[in-house]
Design an enzyme around this catalytic site. Structure first.
Site, short mmCIF file in Angstrom:
data_model
loop_
_atom_site.label_atom_id
_atom_site.label_comp_id
_atom_site.label_asym_id
_atom_site.label_seq_id
_atom_site.Cartn_x
_atom_site.Cartn_y
_atom_site.Cartn_z
NE ARG A 1 -11.99 -26.81 -34.94
CZ ARG A 1 -10.97 -26.08 -35.49
NH1 ARG A 1 -10.75 -24.80 -35.16
NH2 ARG A 1 -10.53 -26.31 -36.97
CE1 TYR B 1 -17.20 -14.00 -31.27
CE2 TYR B 1 -16.03 -12.21 -32.68
CZ TYR B 1 -16.14 -12.83 -31.44
OH TYR B 1 -15.51 -12.35 -30.41
NE ARG B 2 -18.84 -21.92 -37.21
CZ ARG B 2 -18.32 -22.42 -36.09
NH1 ARG B 2 -17.28 -21.68 -35.58
NH2 ARG B 2 -18.52 -23.36 -35.35
CG LEU B 3 -17.81 -12.95 -39.07
CD1 LEU B 3 -17.49 -11.39 -38.52
CD2 LEU B 3 -19.03 -12.85 -40.05
CG HIS B 4 -15.15 -19.22 -42.20
ND1 HIS B 4 -14.69 -19.24 -40.69
CD2 HIS B 4 -16.47 -19.65 -42.38
CE1 HIS B 4 -15.56 -20.29 -40.17
NE2 HIS B 4 -16.69 -20.28 -41.03
#
Length: 213
Positions: A9, A191-194
């Site tokens: 997700r 986009y997993r750019l945490h």
């Protein structure tokens, strides 16, 4: 083997920005703790994983409940004859993790666990429900037992023993304060750019670094 590749997700609830960070990580931790409690999306918002290491370098993790936090550190209580306590006695360096997934957040802490005084432990122990106080006497935590019935029989025995009056504090029951050397705040990002920010303790104050996701 089950394939879990298609479980994914996006993380879209918000970001974390350097200019918004307080100088003191405990201020941000208190804010996040209040927000996860107010959200009412976790049964145990104070649950945290405590990681220790045995004499062979084997890590162990378990979930305990945070009972207090302040500028001195993070407090939890346990049986002092448990595996975690034995490992802390050998190596007091531990790590804590708060997995607040409903808010797409994690807080990871490294530090040193120091035993609480008997006075501090007793102050908390007397606030516990009587059944929980009795249960502290029953279990020799982490030891092998033959069956659950052994626990239930011991509980019944101790309940009868302490049926009148107050339940005394067991000598083998205590607590620790984890004094943090680092605290990392993780906020999920699209986009997993945490967003990850690491507070590292200095001689005076804290150094703040952004980490790659």
């Amino acid at each position: 083997m089950s394939n879990l590749d298609d479980i994914r997700r996006e993380y879209t609830l918000g970001g974390l920005h350097r200019e918004e960070l307080p100088d003191d990580p405990m201020v941000l931790f208190e804010k996040w703790m209040q927000e996860i409690r107010d959200a009412n999306v976790l049964t145990d918002p104070t649950a945290m994983s405590v990681a220790t290491v045995d004499e062979h370098g084997q890590p162990f993790q378990r979930i305990v409940l945070l009972k207090r936090f302040d500028d001195n550190g993070f407090v939890f209580f346990t049986n002092l004859e448990s595996r975690k306590a034995e490992q802390i006695a050998q190596n007091s360096k531990v790590s804590l993790l708060f997995p607040w997934h409903p808010l797409e957040r994690q807080v990871a802490i490294t530090g040193v666990a120091e035993a609480l005084s008997t006075t501090e432990v007793l102050k908390y122990f007397i606030t516990r429900p009587k059944e929980s106080q009795i249960a502290a006497w029953v279990s020799k935590q982490s030891s092998k037992i033959s069956a659950r019935q052994a626990l239930e029989s011991k509980f019944a025995e101790m309940k009868a023993k302490f049926s009148k009056g107050e339940v005394p504090l067991p000598k083998f029951w205590g607590g620790y304060v984890v004094k943090p050397s680092s605290i990392e705040f993780w906020q999920g990002g699209e986009y997993r750019l945490h967003d990850r920010f690491l507070y590292s303790r200095q001689d005076v104050g804290w150094d703040i670094s952004r980490l790659a996701p």
